[in-house]
Design a protein around this motif. Sequence first.
Motif: not given
Length: 325
Positions: A231-248
Amino acid sequence: MKKLLSIILYCIFVPAITLVGVGRLHAQDHSQESRSLRALTVYLGGKDTQEGIIKCGFSTIATAWSVRDTLRADMKVNLDQVLQRPPTQASIVIGSFRIHYDTVGINTPVILDSARHPLPGGYRAFVDSVGATANYVLGYETGVLGYLPPPPDNGAGGGNEYDIYISNLGFSYGYTDPETEVVHKPNGSTWTSFVVVDNDFEFVSPRRNIGLPALRVTMAHEFHHAIQMGCYGYWSGHEYFYEITSTWMEDVLYTDVNDYLQYLSANFARPEEPFTKFEMGGTIQYSRCVWGHYMSKKFGRDVMRQAWLEIQNVVPLQAMEHALH
């Protein structure tokens, strides 16, 4: 931007807490998906340790996909392996999900108690638990928190239900796999996806989280990756925030499991590392979930959703700055 930087520094320099030990790898044959995921992780710079636990394979797969043209030939084979839907012997529709599983063999799911002993009910009890957990996660993350649901896959798994595959990953909780591009952009494209989860979570530590507790936080984590990509998009090289949000998100839905605590020392013991640091096969990106906890307590948890709305157009760090205004 000053407000954003001050919050980041607060999260990094909070006093350290004790690290909960990471579980040991159990001595079983693992699925081909598992072996390919480990090979890719090591190839992309992760540590090659037999006791290493990969919390989530999403970032390995997404990174490998983004650099596919530069991969060595054998690594392209491994990537193709993990991008495929795992072959399974059976499937069942439970609510909004189709659960795919085996009834015999190394991938057969089983529910374990904290002493790692199988509980009665066999594979069907685990499958039913996956279905019940996934539907709860869907309802909470989309209904209560207001995130958009992931797009349908046009029947790729046998129907338009969201697909979850159960496999003997052995050292990884699970992963979310991008499949078909929905909206193409130079960066920030959206994708359909499916999720793969471990078949027993035997390797998890502390012992109280073995089995169903680990399954619950894994579904909260991985399904939010499906939402992020879909729904929001995958930005290559910014994986840190995807994992921050999912772990939170794990702790938002399942406050009592606290699996994320074992990663926090990576945050507090290394204050010199940038907030955007990502380690292939490492834990620092998971440790940064303290950002989500701080943001939600300071500004309300909807600020994280506002950041994801901004990610539809800008990179995560800029999106967070926009969400704070």
